[in-house]
Design a protein around this motif. Sequence first.
Motif, PDB file in Angstrom:
ATOM      1  N   LEU A 167       3.478  16.916   3.869  1.00  0.00           N
ATOM      2  CA  LEU A 167       4.131  15.753   4.491  1.00  0.00           C
ATOM      3  C   LEU A 167       4.886  14.927   3.446  1.00  0.00           C
ATOM      4  N   ASN A 168       4.439  15.049   2.193  1.00  0.00           N
ATOM      5  CA  ASN A 168       5.195  14.410   1.104  1.00  0.00           C
ATOM      6  C   ASN A 168       6.664  14.798   1.172  1.00  0.00           C
ATOM      7  N   PHE A 169       6.891  16.073   1.544  1.00  0.00           N
ATOM      8  CA  PHE A 169       8.247  16.615   1.439  1.00  0.00           C
ATOM      9  C   PHE A 169       9.107  16.329   2.673  1.00  0.00           C
ATOM     10  N   VAL A 215      13.036  14.430 -13.407  1.00  0.00           N
ATOM     11  CA  VAL A 215      12.739  13.756 -12.135  1.00  0.00           C
ATOM     12  C   VAL A 215      11.307  13.252 -12.231  1.00  0.00           C
ATOM     13  N   PHE A 216      11.155  11.939 -12.311  1.00  0.00           N
ATOM     14  CA  PHE A 216       9.801  11.393 -12.452  1.00  0.00           C
ATOM     15  C   PHE A 216       9.073  11.353 -11.110  1.00  0.00           C
ATOM     16  N   CYS A 217       9.702  10.772 -10.097  1.00  0.00           N
ATOM     17  CA  CYS A 217       9.032  10.729  -8.788  1.00  0.00           C
ATOM     18  C   CYS A 217      10.040  10.450  -7.676  1.00  0.00           C
ATOM     19  N   GLU A 276       4.890  11.466  -6.833  1.00  0.00           N
ATOM     20  CA  GLU A 276       5.091  12.402  -7.939  1.00  0.00           C
ATOM     21  C   GLU A 276       5.040  13.847  -7.432  1.00  0.00           C
ATOM     22  N   ALA A 277       4.608  14.020  -6.188  1.00  0.00           N
ATOM     23  CA  ALA A 277       4.596  15.364  -5.583  1.00  0.00           C
ATOM     24  C   ALA A 277       5.973  16.024  -5.681  1.00  0.00           C
ATOM     25  N   TRP A 278       7.017  15.202  -5.659  1.00  0.00           N
ATOM     26  CA  TRP A 278       8.376  15.741  -5.695  1.00  0.00           C
ATOM     27  C   TRP A 278       8.720  16.371  -7.044  1.00  0.00           C
ATOM     28  N   TYR A 331      -7.079   2.190   2.523  1.00  0.00           N
ATOM     29  CA  TYR A 331      -7.124   1.058   1.600  1.00  0.00           C
ATOM     30  C   TYR A 331      -7.819   1.544   0.338  1.00  0.00           C
ATOM     31  N   ALA A 332      -7.055   1.745  -0.705  1.00  0.00           N
ATOM     32  CA  ALA A 332      -7.607   2.313  -1.940  1.00  0.00           C
ATOM     33  C   ALA A 332      -8.229   1.206  -2.782  1.00  0.00           C
ATOM     34  N   GLU A 333      -9.519   1.370  -3.055  1.00  0.00           N
ATOM     35  CA  GLU A 333     -10.230   0.332  -3.812  1.00  0.00           C
ATOM     36  C   GLU A 333      -9.802   0.309  -5.280  1.00  0.00           C
ATOM     37  N   ARG A 334     -10.120  -0.784  -5.934  1.00  0.00           N
ATOM     38  CA  ARG A 334      -9.825  -0.924  -7.354  1.00  0.00           C
ATOM     39  C   ARG A 334     -11.100  -1.272  -8.106  1.00  0.00           C
ATOM     40  N   ALA A 335     -11.128  -0.882  -9.369  1.00  0.00           N
ATOM     41  CA  ALA A 335     -12.211  -1.293 -10.254  1.00  0.00           C
ATOM     42  C   ALA A 335     -12.137  -2.811 -10.435  1.00  0.00           C
ATOM     43  N   PHE A 384       9.161  12.893   3.057  1.00  0.00           N
ATOM     44  CA  PHE A 384       9.075  11.460   2.732  1.00  0.00           C
ATOM     45  C   PHE A 384       8.181  10.747   3.753  1.00  0.00           C
ATOM     46  N   PHE A 385       7.207  11.496   4.302  1.00  0.00           N
ATOM     47  CA  PHE A 385       6.295  10.959   5.315  1.00  0.00           C
ATOM     48  C   PHE A 385       7.062  10.369   6.505  1.00  0.00           C
ATOM     49  N   GLY A 386       8.254  10.907   6.757  1.00  0.00           N
ATOM     50  CA  GLY A 386       9.043  10.437   7.896  1.00  0.00           C
ATOM     51  C   GLY A 386       9.898   9.215   7.595  1.00  0.00           C
ATOM     52  N   ARG A 392       0.873  -1.164   0.000  1.00  0.00           N
ATOM     53  CA  ARG A 392       0.000   0.000   0.000  1.00  0.00           C
ATOM     54  C   ARG A 392       0.906   1.208   0.000  1.00  0.00           C
ATOM     55  N   SER A 393       0.385   2.334  -0.399  1.00  0.00           N
ATOM     56  CA  SER A 393       1.156   3.557  -0.272  1.00  0.00           C
ATOM     57  C   SER A 393       1.147   3.940   1.195  1.00  0.00           C
ATOM     58  N   VAL A 394       2.285   3.764   1.825  1.00  0.00           N
ATOM     59  CA  VAL A 394       2.391   4.008   3.266  1.00  0.00           C
ATOM     60  C   VAL A 394       2.860   5.440   3.507  1.00  0.00           C
TER      61      VAL A 394
END
Length: 238
Positions: free
Chosen positions: A134-136, A204-206, A183-185, A223-227, A138-140, A26-28
């Motif tokens: 918080l992206n910047f 710089v991609f990400c 990609e925020a970076w 928890y991000a749902e998927r199609a 690296f979320f710690g 997951r994206s933590v």
Amino acid sequence: MSDRSTFEKFNVESSPTVSHAIETRRSVRGYLTDPVPEAIVREILAGASRAASGGNLQPWKVSVLAGDARDAFVNAVAERMKETPFGEGAEYEVYPADLEEPYRGRRRKVAKQLYDLTGVEWNDKGARARQMALNFTFFGAPVGMFVSIDRKMGPPQFADLGIFLQSVMLLAREKGLHTCAQEAWSTWGKSIREFTNIGEDELVFCGVALGYADPDAVVNDLYAERASVDEFAHFQGF
Ligand SMILES: Cc1cc2nc3c(=O)[nH]c(=O)nc-3n(C[C@H](O)[C@H](O)[C@H](O)COP(=O)(O)O)c2cc1C
């Protein structure tokens, strides 16, 4: 939908199978400060370099920051954010202008989930900006990576980059680690180039946050749902 029990049950342990790694990735966005040894990062990158790429171009480039190097960079960006809160200019457009359905709805849904979990009101622009910022850090996470690519490369090589990235994220799971692609970076290219070996000839991609997930961080309940398969796949001839 949030599923904390799933997170605790699966996500802190290392992944014994590819399926397990995929299910538990997951994206933590909340990390422990425990350091990640350089040897482990090297193993992950060496493994990910087995990713397929058209013509075996292997167009990915990675710059890794940890320890003092990471801290100095994050602190510098925090300082610069006071002057330029929206960064230093975009490396590329992250989303198409006028994002249409179903993409627009999916994007809004996951953002709403994130804000609900972190207690951010949708209309509170300041709180949204603080969450974004918080992206910047690296979320710690103790390790921050940047994935870049030669500016001459095109869509096929960007796809190669994605295959490589997913390999990094899954191999991290095998080692009990988690990640968040960022990609925020891509709005901080100037500073990133100043603190890394990335040249002007590279885009710089990400960023990628890498570390041990904080099991107590509520944000990690996301928890991000998927199609469903039938929404994105079409079958014939079976
Ligand atoms: C290339 C890429 C860039 C991303 N950039 C960001 C980002 O800047 N910040 C963030 O919080 N999440 C970012 N994400 C995470 C996505 O929001 C996330 O993958 C998506 O919502 C699905 O959730 P999951 O990864 O937890 O399954 C990025 C993901 C990818 C693949």
